[in-house]
Scaffold this motif. Structure first.
Motif, PDB file in Angstrom:
ATOM      1  N   GLY A  60      42.223  22.713 -48.106  1.00 46.38           N
ATOM      2  CA  GLY A  60      43.251  22.878 -47.096  1.00 46.38           C
ATOM      3  C   GLY A  60      42.696  23.149 -45.717  1.00 46.38           C
ATOM      4  O   GLY A  60      43.453  23.403 -44.781  1.00 46.38           O
ATOM      5  N   LYS A  61      41.362  23.072 -45.553  1.00 42.14           N
ATOM      6  CA  LYS A  61      40.764  23.329 -44.251  1.00 42.14           C
ATOM      7  C   LYS A  61      41.071  22.168 -43.314  1.00 42.14           C
ATOM      8  O   LYS A  61      40.882  21.003 -43.647  1.00 42.14           O
ATOM      9  CB  LYS A  61      39.258  23.501 -44.391  1.00 42.14           C
ATOM     10  N   ALA A  62      41.516  22.524 -42.087  1.00 46.00           N
ATOM     11  CA  ALA A  62      41.845  21.516 -41.090  1.00 46.00           C
ATOM     12  C   ALA A  62      40.709  21.394 -40.090  1.00 46.00           C
ATOM     13  O   ALA A  62      40.248  22.402 -39.529  1.00 46.00           O
ATOM     14  CB  ALA A  62      43.129  21.890 -40.360  1.00 46.00           C
ATOM     15  N   THR A  63      40.232  20.172 -39.884  1.00 46.47           N
ATOM     16  CA  THR A  63      39.166  19.905 -38.924  1.00 46.47           C
ATOM     17  C   THR A  63      39.741  19.107 -37.768  1.00 46.47           C
ATOM     18  O   THR A  63      40.313  18.030 -37.960  1.00 46.47           O
ATOM     19  CB  THR A  63      38.035  19.104 -39.591  1.00 46.47           C
ATOM     20  N   PHE A  64      39.564  19.641 -36.529  1.00 49.53           N
ATOM     21  CA  PHE A  64      40.070  18.990 -35.325  1.00 49.53           C
ATOM     22  C   PHE A  64      38.918  18.260 -34.651  1.00 49.53           C
ATOM     23  O   PHE A  64      37.851  18.852 -34.409  1.00 49.53           O
ATOM     24  CB  PHE A  64      40.661  20.020 -34.359  1.00 49.53           C
ATOM     25  N   THR A  65      39.094  16.999 -34.313  1.00 48.06           N
ATOM     26  CA  THR A  65      38.036  16.234 -33.637  1.00 48.06           C
ATOM     27  C   THR A  65      38.611  15.482 -32.449  1.00 48.06           C
ATOM     28  O   THR A  65      39.794  15.087 -32.445  1.00 48.06           O
ATOM     29  CB  THR A  65      37.383  15.215 -34.587  1.00 48.06           C
ATOM     30  N   ARG A  66      37.724  15.315 -31.442  1.00 47.41           N
ATOM     31  CA  ARG A  66      38.079  14.512 -30.277  1.00 47.41           C
ATOM     32  C   ARG A  66      37.283  13.213 -30.349  1.00 47.41           C
ATOM     33  O   ARG A  66      36.071  13.241 -30.548  1.00 47.41           O
ATOM     34  CB  ARG A  66      37.761  15.257 -28.988  1.00 47.41           C
ATOM     35  N   VAL A  67      37.947  12.074 -30.201  1.00 43.18           N
ATOM     36  CA  VAL A  67      37.300  10.772 -30.319  1.00 43.18           C
ATOM     37  C   VAL A  67      37.324  10.077 -28.957  1.00 43.18           C
ATOM     38  O   VAL A  67      38.368  10.025 -28.290  1.00 43.18           O
ATOM     39  CB  VAL A  67      38.012   9.894 -31.370  1.00 43.18           C
ATOM     40  N   ARG A  68      36.124   9.582 -28.537  1.00 42.74           N
ATOM     41  CA  ARG A  68      36.024   8.797 -27.309  1.00 42.74           C
ATOM     42  C   ARG A  68      35.378   7.452 -27.634  1.00 42.74           C
ATOM     43  O   ARG A  68      34.427   7.392 -28.421  1.00 42.74           O
ATOM     44  CB  ARG A  68      35.233   9.544 -26.243  1.00 42.74           C
ATOM     45  N   THR A  69      35.883   6.395 -27.013  1.00 45.77           N
ATOM     46  CA  THR A  69      35.432   5.030 -27.289  1.00 45.77           C
ATOM     47  C   THR A  69      34.674   4.475 -26.097  1.00 45.77           C
ATOM     48  O   THR A  69      35.080   4.675 -24.940  1.00 45.77           O
ATOM     49  CB  THR A  69      36.636   4.119 -27.598  1.00 45.77           C
ATOM     50  N   GLU A  75      37.041  -1.980 -17.713  1.00 48.52           N
ATOM     51  CA  GLU A  75      38.163  -1.734 -18.618  1.00 48.52           C
ATOM     52  C   GLU A  75      38.464  -0.240 -18.762  1.00 48.52           C
ATOM     53  O   GLU A  75      39.394   0.141 -19.487  1.00 48.52           O
ATOM     54  CB  GLU A  75      37.867  -2.320 -20.006  1.00 48.52           C
ATOM     55  N   LEU A  76      37.707   0.600 -18.094  1.00 46.43           N
ATOM     56  CA  LEU A  76      37.902   2.048 -18.202  1.00 46.43           C
ATOM     57  C   LEU A  76      39.223   2.445 -17.541  1.00 46.43           C
ATOM     58  O   LEU A  76      39.412   2.253 -16.350  1.00 46.43           O
ATOM     59  CB  LEU A  76      36.730   2.794 -17.548  1.00 46.43           C
ATOM     60  N   GLU A  77      40.147   2.974 -18.331  1.00 45.44           N
ATOM     61  CA  GLU A  77      41.450   3.405 -17.816  1.00 45.44           C
ATOM     62  C   GLU A  77      41.736   4.862 -18.169  1.00 45.44           C
ATOM     63  O   GLU A  77      42.161   5.644 -17.326  1.00 45.44           O
ATOM     64  CB  GLU A  77      42.566   2.509 -18.374  1.00 45.44           C
ATOM     65  N   ASN A  78      41.491   5.225 -19.412  1.00 46.20           N
ATOM     66  CA  ASN A  78      41.781   6.580 -19.885  1.00 46.20           C
ATOM     67  C   ASN A  78      40.469   7.376 -19.915  1.00 46.20           C
ATOM     68  O   ASN A  78      39.664   7.223 -20.830  1.00 46.20           O
ATOM     69  CB  ASN A  78      42.418   6.517 -21.278  1.00 46.20           C
ATOM     70  N   TYR A  79      40.269   8.211 -18.916  1.00 46.06           N
ATOM     71  CA  TYR A  79      39.005   8.949 -18.797  1.00 46.06           C
ATOM     72  C   TYR A  79      38.869  10.025 -19.874  1.00 46.06           C
ATOM     73  O   TYR A  79      37.770  10.531 -20.101  1.00 46.06           O
ATOM     74  CB  TYR A  79      38.897   9.586 -17.406  1.00 46.06           C
ATOM     75  N   GLN A  80      39.972  10.400 -20.523  1.00 41.99           N
ATOM     76  CA  GLN A  80      39.906  11.433 -21.539  1.00 41.99           C
ATOM     77  C   GLN A  80      39.538  10.874 -22.924  1.00 41.99           C
ATOM     78  O   GLN A  80      38.989  11.582 -23.759  1.00 41.99           O
ATOM     79  CB  GLN A  80      41.260  12.149 -21.645  1.00 41.99           C
ATOM     80  N   ALA A  81      39.860   9.593 -23.167  1.00 43.16           N
ATOM     81  CA  ALA A  81      39.604   8.997 -24.483  1.00 43.16           C
ATOM     82  C   ALA A  81      38.588   7.867 -24.440  1.00 43.16           C
ATOM     83  O   ALA A  81      38.217   7.336 -25.486  1.00 43.16           O
ATOM     84  CB  ALA A  81      40.918   8.485 -25.080  1.00 43.16           C
ATOM     85  N   GLU A  82      38.129   7.489 -23.214  1.00 44.25           N
ATOM     86  CA  GLU A  82      37.178   6.381 -23.078  1.00 44.25           C
ATOM     87  C   GLU A  82      36.074   6.783 -22.112  1.00 44.25           C
ATOM     88  O   GLU A  82      36.249   7.640 -21.243  1.00 44.25           O
ATOM     89  CB  GLU A  82      37.889   5.126 -22.549  1.00 44.25           C
ATOM     90  N   PHE A  83      34.921   6.140 -22.275  1.00 44.02           N
ATOM     91  CA  PHE A  83      33.867   6.280 -21.269  1.00 44.02           C
ATOM     92  C   PHE A  83      32.983   5.036 -21.292  1.00 44.02           C
ATOM     93  O   PHE A  83      32.990   4.250 -22.242  1.00 44.02           O
ATOM     94  CB  PHE A  83      33.059   7.564 -21.403  1.00 44.02           C
ATOM     95  N   THR A  84      32.193   4.894 -20.189  1.00 46.69           N
ATOM     96  CA  THR A  84      31.353   3.704 -20.054  1.00 46.69           C
ATOM     97  C   THR A  84      30.055   3.890 -20.825  1.00 46.69           C
ATOM     98  O   THR A  84      29.758   4.968 -21.330  1.00 46.69           O
ATOM     99  CB  THR A  84      31.040   3.442 -18.574  1.00 46.69           C
ATOM    100  N   VAL A  85      29.291   2.795 -20.872  1.00 46.30           N
ATOM    101  CA  VAL A  85      28.000   2.851 -21.571  1.00 46.30           C
ATOM    102  C   VAL A  85      27.097   3.892 -20.929  1.00 46.30           C
ATOM    103  O   VAL A  85      26.428   4.681 -21.629  1.00 46.30           O
ATOM    104  CB  VAL A  85      27.336   1.460 -21.564  1.00 46.30           C
ATOM    105  N   GLN A  87      27.908   6.590 -19.176  1.00 42.41           N
ATOM    106  CA  GLN A  87      28.394   7.942 -19.480  1.00 42.41           C
ATOM    107  C   GLN A  87      28.104   8.327 -20.928  1.00 42.41           C
ATOM    108  O   GLN A  87      27.810   9.476 -21.234  1.00 42.41           O
ATOM    109  CB  GLN A  87      29.900   8.021 -19.213  1.00 42.41           C
ATOM    110  N   ALA A  88      28.168   7.357 -21.817  1.00 43.45           N
ATOM    111  CA  ALA A  88      27.957   7.637 -23.243  1.00 43.45           C
ATOM    112  C   ALA A  88      26.520   7.986 -23.553  1.00 43.45           C
ATOM    113  O   ALA A  88      26.238   8.631 -24.580  1.00 43.45           O
ATOM    114  CB  ALA A  88      28.399   6.431 -24.069  1.00 43.45           C
ATOM    115  N   ALA A  96      26.847   1.164 -27.441  1.00 41.74           N
ATOM    116  CA  ALA A  96      27.315  -0.201 -27.189  1.00 41.74           C
ATOM    117  C   ALA A  96      28.830  -0.180 -27.106  1.00 41.74           C
ATOM    118  O   ALA A  96      29.493   0.721 -27.638  1.00 41.74           O
ATOM    119  CB  ALA A  96      26.848  -1.137 -28.305  1.00 41.74           C
ATOM    120  N   VAL A  97      29.374  -1.206 -26.408  1.00 47.43           N
ATOM    121  CA  VAL A  97      30.822  -1.293 -26.265  1.00 47.43           C
ATOM    122  C   VAL A  97      31.469  -1.359 -27.664  1.00 47.43           C
ATOM    123  O   VAL A  97      31.049  -2.142 -28.516  1.00 47.43           O
ATOM    124  CB  VAL A  97      31.219  -2.534 -25.443  1.00 47.43           C
ATOM    125  N   GLY A  98      32.482  -0.509 -27.872  1.00 43.57           N
ATOM    126  CA  GLY A  98      33.153  -0.462 -29.166  1.00 43.57           C
ATOM    127  C   GLY A  98      32.732   0.729 -30.002  1.00 43.57           C
ATOM    128  O   GLY A  98      33.443   1.093 -30.952  1.00 43.57           O
TER     129      GLY A  98
END
Length: 540
Positions: A60-69, A75-85, A87-88, A96-98
């Motif tokens: 029943g343990k809940a794990t919270f994760t943040r995902v960035r693509t 194509e960078l629009e959402n700075y909270q959920a996406e970043f460039t090569v 920045q990554a 790599a992209v994706g």
């Protein structure tokens, strides 16, 4: 308080209890809970973040994760959920992209209000899952018979409990007239339709559908269930009378006798379920006139005249059989019409004789007036089967010589008079058509006689363009069904004997002449349709 506290345990317990109660997969409830917690986390950290929650099914343990693509720079629009090569590279090696970067974040504090909101989200998802389960369970049951228990009645509609599968509705117009139900009564119905709707699957039942009776026979007659006997057609006046046509694929089995059963036991079981509805079991026949004679039982039929093109049939019965053939309030002939899908016109022998006499007199008068001959001679022509002037004018002369008293000279004179009359009539029709505004493009169109052009002009069809926009049924006539009754649509050229196929060809030819349709494309489509027809024949 943290999500890992007692609130989380409470949510898990709620999810498991609801899953058991609603008979759905517990995994669906856990997924709904994960979604609700992720939504709560987004309200804490930011709605634009891609936050996901994973709950361990055992602990029943809940794990919270943040995902960035990782995305392209442009194509960078959402700075909270996406970043460039570039920045990554701070977090990953050789990004790599994706690619996605996942990092664990602290669990949110879930207060009382947030916990209650999460419960509501879970319950909403559970309701959706329950509706999906009900729909999946019943979508394939359309066309079958089910048993249920009457729950209540609302404005004449009966709500039926399907015993663990939700509720269904038996509308007032789908009940057999004199039936009345009380709560907890058992009921057997035909599943007419199952629809997926926002408020859940809607299951519509019927006891008046012809298919209900067919399915009842399938349950009572093993030969029908096994496919040895086919039910070809059913017609019902619910609660009063019905007709069912059956055909045996095994020559040694009588389809009517098999459906009736020993001492009528099989058909009586169906009659009892249908509240005493009288059932006529009729042998099916590919020959429509023969089938109709069977369908009109118990009345005796003297003569049948079938008009395939109009889908109409004339039936002649003895005077004493007329009321029996029509039935009470037209019930017998109406059911026979539904069974055969034909429009039935019933007349007595006297009425048919009077009609034939009227036709004989009309043709006789036509020949007397047009050919300037005496009535006796005109009657001879009619008796020999001549129905119009065209037949007299253009028939082989030998067919006129068989008439008593007609030699070659007389036959030639008759044909000359007939042709002169037809030419005069054509000239008069052409003059009338021009006076009505008919254009040369229509007058010169191949296949249209002057009389046809005149009729078209009277109907405001005055040019080839007007003609090309006509529908085939507007020219040749047809039949439509309105509120269960066949209604005749009169065609402009119907009096001239134009069929639907001929009307289609003429209209399409006009469109080709006008350049509206490419003839090569037309031929290609025709060849394709012929190929599909051949494939269907081969498969059959």
């Amino acid at each position: 308080m943290a999500i890992t506290s007692a609130n989380q345990l409470e949510l898990l317990q709620t999810a498991e209890a609801v899953a058991r109660e609603k008979m759905i997969d517990p995994g669906l409830v856990v997924e709904a809970m994960e979604e609700s917690l992720a939504r709560a986390a987004k309200s804490r950290y930011g709605a634009e973040m891609d936050i996901r929650v994973s709950i361990d099914r055992k602990t029943g343990k809940a794990t919270f994760t943040r995902v960035r693509t990782v995305v392209e720079d442009e194509e960078l629009e959402n700075y909270q959920a996406e970043f460039t090569v570039e920045q990554a590279k701070q977090y990953m090696e050789d990004p790599a992209v994706g690619d996605t970067y996942v990092e664990e974040i602290p669990p949110v504090e879930l207060g009382r209000i947030a916990a209650q909101s999460a419960k509501q989200v879970i319950l909403q998802k559970v309701r959706e899952a329950e509706r999906d389960r009900q729909y999946e369970a019943f979508k394939d049951k359309a066309g079958t018979i089910i048993n249920g228990v009457v729950k209540r009645e609302e404005y004449g509609n009966v709500i039926v409990d399907l015993q663990g599968y939700g509720e269904a509705i038996l509308r007032r117009n789908e009940k057999i007239g004199r039936e009345a139900y009380r709560p907890n009564d058992r009921i057997r119905c035909y599943v007419k339709d199952v629809r997926r709707e926002t408020r859940g699957p809607q299951i519509f039942l019927s006891r008046t559908a012809p298919e209900f009776m067919a399915e009842l026979f399938k349950m009572e007659v093993p030969e029908i269930y096994e496919g040895i006997i086919d039910i070809k057609a059913v017609a019902r006046d619910p609660g009063s009378r019905a007709k069912i046509a059956v055909l045996s694929t095994d020559g040694s089995i009588d389809p009517v006798g098999a459906c009736v059963g020993m001492r009528g036991s099989r058909v009586q079981a169906v009659v009892n379920e249908l509240q005493g509805e009288k059932i006529d079991i009729i042998p099916w026949n590919e020959d429509q006139p023969t089938f109709l004679v069977n369908a009109l039982q118990p009345a005796e039929v003297t003569k049948v005249v079938l008009d395939d093109e109009a889908g109409k049939i004339e039936v002649v019965v003895p005077e004493e059989q007329l009321s029996l053939a029509i039935g009470r309030r037209g019930q017998n002939v109406r059911l026979a019409s539904q069974l055969t899908n034909l429009d039935i016109d019933i007349m007595t022998e006297a009425e048919e004789s009077a009609r034939r006499q009227k036709e004989f007199e009309a043709r006789t008068k036509l020949f007397v007036d047009a050919l300037d001959i005496d009535e006796f001679f005109a009657q001879l022509l009619v008796s020999e089967g001549f129905a119009n002037l065209e037949e007299v004018a253009y028939v082989e002369i030998d067919e006129l010589l068989v008439i008593d008293g007609v030699d070659e000279g007389t036959a030639g004179e008759l044909q000359a008079r007939a042709r002169d009359h037809l030419e005069a009539a054509a000239a008069a029709a052409l003059e009338a058509a021009r006076a009505l505004g008919a254009e040369d493009s229509l007058i010169g169109f191949e296949g249209l006689t002057p009389q046809m052009v005149e009729a078209l002009a009277k109907d405001d069809v005055k040019s080839l363009e007007d003609f090309a926009t006509c529908a085939d049924w507007e020219l040749a006539g047809g039949w439509t069904t309105v509120e269960g009754q066949r209604v005749k649509d009169d065609g402009v050229l119907e009096p001239f004997g134009i069929t639907l196929e001929q009307a289609q060809d003429m209209v399409m030819t006009a469109r080709v002449v006008l350049g509206w349709v490419d003839p090569e494309e037309l031929l290609a489509n025709a060849a394709e349709e012929d190929g599909e027809a051949e494939e269907e024949t081969t498969e059959a």
